[in-house]
Design an enzyme around this catalytic site. Structure first.
Site, mmCIF file in Angstrom:
data_model
loop_
_atom_site.group_PDB
_atom_site.id
_atom_site.type_symbol
_atom_site.label_atom_id
_atom_site.label_comp_id
_atom_site.label_asym_id
_atom_site.label_seq_id
_atom_site.Cartn_x
_atom_site.Cartn_y
_atom_site.Cartn_z
ATOM 1 N N GLU A 283 4.566 3.222 -1.698
ATOM 2 C CA GLU A 283 5.133 1.927 -2.070
ATOM 3 C C GLU A 283 5.428 1.836 -3.571
ATOM 4 O O GLU A 283 6.329 1.114 -3.986
ATOM 5 C CB GLU A 283 4.146 0.824 -1.653
ATOM 6 N N HIS A 305 -5.410 22.788 13.321
ATOM 7 C CA HIS A 305 -5.152 23.101 14.726
ATOM 8 C C HIS A 305 -4.015 22.249 15.278
ATOM 9 O O HIS A 305 -3.795 22.210 16.484
ATOM 10 C CB HIS A 305 -6.427 22.875 15.544
ATOM 11 N N LYS A 417 9.860 -8.748 5.381
ATOM 12 C CA LYS A 417 9.047 -9.970 5.530
ATOM 13 C C LYS A 417 9.954 -11.189 5.702
ATOM 14 O O LYS A 417 9.734 -12.034 6.563
ATOM 15 C CB LYS A 417 8.141 -10.170 4.303
HETATM 16 O O1 PA5 Z 1 0.713 -3.545 -2.016
HETATM 17 C C1 PA5 Z 1 1.288 -4.568 -1.681
HETATM 18 O O2 PA5 Z 1 1.646 -5.389 -2.504
HETATM 19 C C2 PA5 Z 1 1.560 -4.871 -0.221
HETATM 20 O O3 PA5 Z 1 1.210 -3.817 0.602
HETATM 21 C C3 PA5 Z 1 0.772 -6.083 0.192
HETATM 22 O O4 PA5 Z 1 -0.574 -5.870 -0.071
HETATM 23 C C4 PA5 Z 1 0.949 -6.407 1.677
HETATM 24 O O5 PA5 Z 1 2.304 -6.564 1.973
HETATM 25 C C5 PA5 Z 1 0.201 -7.679 2.030
HETATM 26 O O6 PA5 Z 1 0.625 -8.740 1.219
HETATM 27 P P1 PA5 Z 1 -0.274 -9.994 0.964
HETATM 28 O O7 PA5 Z 1 -1.517 -9.556 0.297
HETATM 29 O O8 PA5 Z 1 0.559 -10.889 0.093
HETATM 30 O O9 PA5 Z 1 -0.555 -10.620 2.293
#
Ligand code: PA5
Length: 426
Positions: A283, A305, A417
């Protein structure tokens, strides 16, 4: 923690040159340490935040009960992967073998109909008092569909049995988010996340600290390991600064066509730690058509394996990080039942066998000129995991600089989202 990179296909000279190109950023990071939570990189200050620790400690003291059995952690992505990584490394992997060890964490992330209906049945069959559970709903934005939906489902189910169960709920979110305001209105305990600390950098904030402290882990040791690592990762000495060294290796290998980073973990209890890192790398750096290292997680020796042939015989497009920790638990093999089937195992411990396999794998990789680096955690403890996590979060900051991407945002995750919300509102 030991870090080795002699088979990483980057020369010492290249490493040094690249490091020098990043010294101005190292300097910038040092300045961040003086600025509280003003900067994008401010998660590096979390391990030193005494006020946050006290705030978490106060809610832990309020919610802790002698009979606490289950901590229901509702959150997804950066809001639960770090907590799960620590929990699984220290308890989760063996939970099934320790049915009487409490408290246990139960993680609720995606909206799995199967899991949620089983969880409801579990509450009705196994939770006798509200004091046996605490629910921690975690969402930085306070508006993630999966988390809010799961919180509704879990709390509605618990309320059927315990009408006052909202006393057992703690919300962790950004100060001032809609979720924060809802908690305030309803008198639900809430813990804030510093605004500039993004989800995948938040494990050492109230996001990870509250559920881990409730589960009985030593969060001071977790933060202590991270503190020492932060200081090393601000050094201009590449021999000490593992975040810098590792970032340079990943970047240089990517440019040479090694676009996948396989994290080959030889202690299966660290699988969730690998998955935490997968999110962090995927990410943070996957930001443009031409920029993105694909992180994978493999488990030794299990996956030898499964995908060992591909790794050893297939395309040369992976830089591997071998991750291991010594673990002397387990009996010596007497080899009385099936003697002569596998030579050399008599008198060996499980750790001896795993070490031999890992050594064998490294030779095989070396024979095929497959690049790799090695991380050896001295042990598997709060302190070593805190150190590893801090190292990797700082590695990401150096990588962001080298790839010239913002390692703190996730614009394309936001796309899905908002599209989901549109569909649900039709
Ligand atoms: O790293 C990030 O920012 C994302 O993976 C969020 O943690 C994830 O989308 C969840 O978002 P939130 O904490 O706003 O519910």
């Amino acid at each position: 923690m030991k870090f080795k990179y002699d088979k990483s296909s980057v020369s010492e000279e290249e490493m040094q040159k690249a490091a020098e190109g990043l010294f101005s950023y190292t300097q910038q990071l040092k300045e961040v340490t003086q600025n509280g939570y003003d900067d994008d990189e401010s998660s590096i200050n979390l391990p030193f935040d005494k006020e946050m620790l006290d705030r978490v400690g106060a809610v832990v003291a309020d919610k802790m009960t002698p009979g606490l059995k289950y901590i229901i952690v509702i959150g997804i992505g950066g809001s639960n992967l770090g907590t799960k990584a620590v929990y699984d490394a220290l308890h989760g992997y063996t939970d099934i073998l320790n049915p009487d060890r409490y408290p246990k964490c139960i993680f609720v992330d995606t909206n799995s109909p199967t899991f949620l209906s089983s969880l409801s049945a579990f509450f009705h069959a196994h939770v006798q008092q509200p004091e046996e559970i605490v629910v921690n709903a975690i969402s930085k934005s306070g508006s993630t569909t999966e988390t809010i939906a799961n919180t509704e489902i879990v709390m509605a189910e618990l309320e059927k049995k315990f009408p006052m169960v909202s006393d057992r709920l703690v919300i962790t979110t950004d100060f001032g988010s809609k979720m924060w305001k809802a908690a305030e209105e309803k008198g639900i305990a809430a813990l804030p996340i510093p605004e500039k600390v993004g989800g995948r950098y938040s494990v050492l904030s109230s996001v990870g600290l509250f559920p881990l402290a409730m589960a009985g882990f030593n969060i001071t040791a977790l933060l202590g390991g991270a503190q020492n690592m932060r200081d090393s990762c601000l050094s201009e000495d590449i021999g000490k600064n593992t975040a810098l060294a590792s970032a340079i290796i990943l970047h240089s290998n990517y440019k040479q066509g090694y676009v996948i980073n396989d994290n080959f973990i030889f202690n299966p209890e660290l699988e969730s730690l690998g998955k935490w890192y997968r999110q962090l790398l995927g990410e943070s750096i996957g930001k443009r058509d031409d920029v993105g290292i694909t992180p994978t997680v493999s488990i030794g020796s299990t996956d030898l394996h499964s995908v060992g042939q591909l790794y050893l015989g297939g395309p040369k497009n992976k830089i591997t990080t071998f991750i291991s920790a010594k673990n002397e638990k387990g009996n010596k093999i007497s080899n009385k039942l099936l003697p002569g089937l596998v030579d050399g195992i008599e008198g060996k411990t499980p750790n001896d066998i795993m070490s031999a396999i890992l050594e064998g794998v490294k030779y095989a990789y070396g024979n095929r000129d497959l690049p790799f680096m090695e991380i050896e955690l001295g042990d598997i403890s709060e302190s070593s995991i805190g150190a590893f996590m801090q190292f990797k979060m700082m590695e990401m900051m150096y990588l962001g600089k080298m790839f010239d991407v913002n390692p703190f945002d996730q614009p394309n995750v936001e796309d899905y989202k908002s599209e989901t919300k549109k569909i649900l509102n039709k």
